[in-house]
Design an enzyme around this catalytic site. Structure first.
Site, PDB file in Angstrom:
ATOM      1  N   SER A 163       0.844  -1.190   0.000  1.00 60.14           N
ATOM      2  CA  SER A 163       0.000   0.000   0.000  1.00 60.14           C
ATOM      3  C   SER A 163       0.886   1.250   0.000  1.00 60.14           C
ATOM      4  CB  SER A 163      -0.946  -0.046   1.208  1.00 60.14           C
ATOM      5  OG  SER A 163      -1.972   0.899   1.077  1.00 60.14           O
ATOM      6  N   ASP A 329      -8.592  -6.835  -4.299  1.00 65.02           N
ATOM      7  CA  ASP A 329      -8.168  -5.496  -3.852  1.00 65.02           C
ATOM      8  C   ASP A 329      -8.743  -4.461  -4.819  1.00 65.02           C
ATOM      9  OD1 ASP A 329      -6.879  -3.153  -3.129  1.00 65.02           O
ATOM     10  OD2 ASP A 329      -4.876  -4.033  -3.083  1.00 65.02           O
ATOM     11  N   HIS A 362      -7.849  -5.343  -0.015  1.00 63.56           N
ATOM     12  CA  HIS A 362      -6.546  -4.679   0.067  1.00 63.56           C
ATOM     13  C   HIS A 362      -5.735  -5.163   1.263  1.00 63.56           C
ATOM     14  CE1 HIS A 362      -3.631  -1.525  -0.475  1.00 63.56           C
ATOM     15  NE2 HIS A 362      -3.865  -1.024   0.713  1.00 63.56           N
TER      16      HIS A 362
END
Lengths: 389, 389
Positions: A163, A329, A362
């Site tokens: 991320s 995600d 995610h």
């Protein structure tokens, strides 16, 4: 209704006197920020795991995500909980602390010991608040490079993260190509999408709508925008999961009741879960830091720094890359990872890519995902052999 | 920062003395609500378009979505803007007011003239606020049925609507199978998903976190939770679009500037757009109504009312159905529509289904979508021939 008034950590204390080692820098090593500000008194808080070898060739830098911290593989003294990536990092783990020297530092703009908006501004003696300069991913990486310098390490064996951590990995490879032997950007993108900026903006507006935010001066005025920050976290948390995961975990199940109450109580388990996520977040995170760190992600657009051509960010790179995404995600969908891989291919880089099957959204990169562990172990192992480790 | 203090409509006036025709009901026609409360003084505000034919067989009931109203095909006197579905409804349009008598009513719990939390509670002389009973989709449909009765109409030629309007369409077909000749549920589902409940809960918490909400008593106390409601709308609005649409419309384009300002201003066009969505929403919508109407959607689970078997909701139905979804709708994805179609098939119903290609997300049903118009025109035309119109 809801009770959004939990007990809170002390951000002033954590920002200035953190519970972890700190590297402090003065005017001899200023932090030159993208916005033009020069910080000539700043610090970076970090943790290390394992042992640096004699030729300093086994260091792994782990970059944390939006609300992460330096406690990647050890107990967080603020929350009392274990490290956020203990599934990945430790003795015998995919990133094996018996072999590697793992470093994780809190980002600039964060709130667990690295200089950020809750830190004391030496010019005023008060918390920076909104007078703190706006931070970019590149600023975070510059600060990490200064830490790595101070540890006497020239080349990192690996830079890894998911991320926002993955954004830092990409920025490291672009800013310091000679200092990154291998790079593992997970569940990330080379720029933040319009939808992701939109979600962040809602979160920031939720914080700033809270009258206890006090135009950012809440630490001086003795208030805390806990309700606004909690709402921001609740909304963001949905984006870290997936519809499938929410359906599997909660569906339409009710919370400790047989039938709906016909009220605005948390009838559904998913409501109760989200409220808990909001409440526990405000106990550990500084609201202004949330503004700064979300903003850093929004501003990230690695191609824009290279005439709009992402491949140029990696021109001539010798770094070995492994890029991974997760099927469910929707914050950083696989298309974002493919764009990175295409650019790396165009730059002639060594890159492997895998889209991992998962319904966890995610956050899958933080969770027990055997395929991610196998991928990481394989990539790190091959890179270690190539590095002669 | 942002300015979230716009001029506002007067919800007390609109709730009690709306600008449109109203059917009022007393103890002779109480509204029996799912929560057990009996409303014996209530009203429903509506608009009509076109002419009811002699045998009252050409009436089309249009059900509005979450924040819609009765002004489906004419100027909304509160906002001064045109009707919300003028692309679909009017002379010569797919739902042709030269042929059909179109009715659209504000839902129970709403804020444009039908009884809701901003209405005066006759027992106290004050606004209901949170003492208003929690509303369900079935309650909304019961109220509409009373209106249809009062208009002397036995059978509706068609009931049509998208999103929450589509839920009402399904509920009409289930509750009053003999009174619905054809049904057009668009971009909807037979139940609200965990993710959708989660997004609604964030919005409600944003409203309730605003100190000006005053535990729901803001109308009495002369405040308005505009900031909280604005944040709620901003978050919800993202879910009505799609990543592709946001990328196409905004991407990472900056708003009236050459470079980022390194601040928390609305640097990106998508931020400016979202703030505008929040601000314009609070000018026209009542915050407590937002709580009630989102809650009604969350509670909707048509199968749960029929032993968990959705097909039983439609047992023996003679209604002709056309179900449509949009490829980029992630709030009510095509799988939700397929579940409706499977149940209708299992019930032996006449049903056609189409997944329409669009990158506009959930809101596509409200927009210029030629394929939706062609589908509607074809379905309505065939149903009219079958009805002998």
């Amino acid at each position: 209704m809801s009770d959004l008034s939990p007990s809170l950590a002390d951000p002033l204390k954590e920002a200035n006197e953190p519970s972890s080692p700190v590297a402090r820098f003065g005017p001899e090593a200023p932090l030159l920020m993208d916005c033009g500000v020069v910080l000539d008194h700043w610090q970076i808080a970090y943790q290390t795991y394992g042992t640096l070898n004699a030729d300093k060739s086994n260091a792994v830098l782990v970059c944390h995500a939006l609300t992460g911290d330096q406690y990647v593989a050890s107990r967080n003294p603020i929350t009392g909980k274990g490290g956020w990536w203990t599934a990945m990092i430790g003795p015998g783990k995919p990133i094996d602390t018996d072999r590697f020297f793992v470093i994780c530092a809190n980002v600039v703009g964060g709130c667990t010991g690295t200089t950020g908006p809750a830190s004391t501004n030496p010019a005023t003696g008060k918390p920076w608040g909104l007078s703190f300069p706006v931070v970019t991913i590149r600023d975070m990486v510059r600060a990490q490079a200064a830490l790595i310098d101070s540890l006497g390490i020239e080349t990192l064996f690996c830079v890894a993260g998911g991320s926002m951590g993955g954004m830092q990995v990409l920025q490291w490879a672009a800013s310091y190509p000679g200092r990154v032997f291998s790079a593992l950007p997970l569940a990330t993108g080379a720029k933040h999408s319009a939808q992701n900026i939109a979600f962040h903006e809602v979160g920031r507006q939720a914080v700033m709508a809270d009258p206890d935010w006090r135009q950012g001066r809440y630490l001086e005025e003795g208030t805390r925008p806990s309700k606004g920050l909690s709402v921001a976290r609740m909304g963001a948390h949905i984006t870290y999961l997936s519809e499938q995961a929410l359906h599997r975990k909660f569906g339409r199940k009710l919370q400790d009741r047989e039938a709906p109450t016909f009220s605005f109580d948390a009838d559904f388990q998913v409501e109760s879960y989200l409220r808990h996520q909001g409440l526990s977040f405000v106990e550990r995170f500084d609201a202004n830091s949330y503004l700064y760190v979300t903003r850093a992600m929004d501003y990230f657009d690695l191609a824009a720094d290279h005439d709009g051509v992402l491949a140029r960010a990696f021109a001539g790179t010798k770094t070995r890359f492994c890029v991974a995404s997760f099927t469910s995600d929707w914050l950083f969908p696989t298309a974002d990872s493919r764009a990175i891989v295409h650019a790396l291919n165009a730059a002639g880089a060594s890159v492997s890519f895998v889209e991992l099957e998962s319904d966890k959204g995610h956050d899958a990169f933080l969770l027990e995902e055997p395929n991610l562990f196998a991928t990481t172990r394989g990539f790190i192992g091959a890179a270690a052999r190539a590095r002669g480790l």
